[in-house]
Design an enzyme around this catalytic site. Structure first.
Site, short mmCIF file in Angstrom:
data_model
loop_
_atom_site.label_atom_id
_atom_site.label_comp_id
_atom_site.label_asym_id
_atom_site.label_seq_id
_atom_site.Cartn_x
_atom_site.Cartn_y
_atom_site.Cartn_z
N GLY A 72 39.62 51.15 -29.56
CA GLY A 72 39.65 50.94 -28.06
C GLY A 72 38.83 48.70 -27.93
O GLY A 72 38.50 48.97 -29.42
N HIS A 73 39.40 47.85 -26.62
CA HIS A 73 38.30 46.52 -27.23
C HIS A 73 37.87 46.97 -26.97
O HIS A 73 36.31 47.72 -26.49
CB HIS A 73 39.18 46.11 -25.70
CG HIS A 73 39.52 46.49 -25.21
ND1 HIS A 73 40.11 45.95 -23.23
CD2 HIS A 73 38.36 47.31 -23.95
CE1 HIS A 73 39.84 47.11 -22.54
NE2 HIS A 73 38.94 47.65 -22.53
N ASN A 74 36.64 45.86 -27.87
CA ASN A 74 35.82 45.45 -27.20
C ASN A 74 34.76 46.18 -28.55
O ASN A 74 33.00 46.10 -28.60
CB ASN A 74 34.90 44.95 -26.48
CG ASN A 74 35.83 44.19 -25.70
OD1 ASN A 74 36.56 43.68 -24.96
ND2 ASN A 74 34.72 42.05 -26.20
N SER B 65 34.35 48.98 -26.02
CA SER B 65 33.27 48.33 -25.80
C SER B 65 31.86 49.41 -26.26
O SER B 65 30.96 49.15 -26.35
CB SER B 65 32.70 48.05 -24.13
OG SER B 65 33.14 47.21 -24.30
N HIS C 230 43.82 39.87 -22.77
CA HIS C 230 42.73 39.35 -23.64
C HIS C 230 42.52 38.47 -24.61
O HIS C 230 43.92 38.33 -25.57
CB HIS C 230 43.22 41.34 -24.73
CG HIS C 230 42.70 42.33 -24.28
ND1 HIS C 230 43.30 42.84 -22.42
CD2 HIS C 230 41.67 43.13 -24.48
CE1 HIS C 230 42.75 43.63 -22.61
NE2 HIS C 230 42.29 44.53 -22.76
#
Length: 330
Positions: free
Chosen positions: A230-232, A250, A189
């Protein structure tokens, strides 16, 4: 604090004896010497029975002997009353605590407050008036904006960026590697987490850094305890997210969205501007702007959800009627 002082501060009017009050109390738990703010008429009798002083609106009936402060709108002065009796936490004094570690290359504004056993890594920057409570970790090249407050044991991974006037609850972690795998191996990441100005996160929240680019939370958004982002993920401005909720990687939450507690948003879903998600909703597909979606797995537009519940109730009543008819025929 004297009731007359409270009345003056709130622009209200004192009626009855000018007594001293020590703190605020709930109507059903109050005692003499305390102050009850009567925000709803249904609590008035319990407040009167308590013997405490009252703060109430102009229309509420009250015996002449009761000490009370009258204001035109209790709801409007409610934040001012709370501020009068608030005792702010003092996490750290201005300057750097002797047990804190500031690595070479880190920049800490002289007006910032760095608490006991804090570690500020090289390249990190702490802005004017910021407060970093004991046992926090500030990773390499992380940035903390002016007047931002970190409660105890907050962790900022490297390159995390916080704007001005943010507030992070105890135990919150920003910038941890996200839950992303390929061929059974965790993906690197390479991104970071960015919080714009006046963002608040409750205790024990987790915000994952992005695979590429930024995980971002927009200005003035308020996020409750025990949330997982979460990521993004991209969260817009003025979003309210009640605690114990989660957003998959995302996903996009546009400006002004309101979410109840225990809401789960699947990855890559978009929630449109000013949408409303009721508590316990599981969002598995895009929500159009301005719509209200109701609880369920999966959640649906509120009117559709309520119509379905009404239909189920009707079918249950039909079933009972049919069973009664069949029993009569036997």
């Amino acid at each position: 604090m004297l009731l007359s002082e409270i009345a003056q501060h709130l622009g209200g009017r004192l009626e009855g004896p000018d007594t001293e009050v020590s703190c605020l109390a709930a109507p059903d738990q109050a005692r003499p010497g305390q102050l009850v703010v009567v925000r709803e008429a249904r609590f008035l009798q319990a407040a009167l029975d308590s013997g405490a002083a009252l703060l109430l609106d102009e229309a509420s009936a009250c015996p002449p002997a009761v000490s009370r402060v009258r204001v035109p709108s209790v709801q409007k002065v409610w934040p001012l009353v709370l501020a009068l009796f608030d005792v702010p936490e003092t996490w750290a004094s201005p300057g750097v605590h002797p047990t804190a570690t500031i690595e070479a290359g880190a920049v800490v504004d002289p007006t910032a407050s760095i608490g006991a056993y804090v570690l500020v890594c090289r390249g990190a920057r702490v802005g004017a008036g910021a407060v970093v409570a004991p046992y926090c970790y500030i990773g390499e090249e992380a940035e903390i904006g002016p007047r931002t407050v970190l409660e105890p044991r907050v962790t900022l991974y490297p390159r995390t960026c916080l704007g001005a006037d943010c507030h992070l609850g105890a135990g919150t972690v920003l910038g941890v590697v996200g839950f992303g795998f390929q061929d059974n191996r965790r993906l690197p990441h390479t991104g970071r987490v960015v919080l714009e100005d006046e963002v608040e996160l409750g205790a024990n929240c987790v915000v994952q850094r992005s695979v590429v680019g930024e995980t971002r939370i927009g200005a003035r958004s308020k996020i409750g305890d025990l949330t997982d982002i979460g990521h993004n993920v991209q969260i817009g401005k003025d979003v309210v997210m009640v605690g114990s909720s989660a957003i998959g990687g995302s996903a996009v939450v546009e400006d002004g969205v309101l979410m109840g507690g225990w809401v789960v948003i699947a990855d890559h879903v978009r929630v449109g501007q000013a949408a409303r998600l009721t508590g316990g909703s599981s969002i598995s597909k895009d929500v159009p702007a301005g719509e209200t979606w109701a609880s369920g797995i999966p959640a649906q537009p509120a009117l559709k959800h309520w119509r379905r519940l009404a239909l189920l109730d009707w079918l249950a009543s039909v079933e009972r009627t049919l069973r009664q008819l069949l029993n009569q025929e036997r």
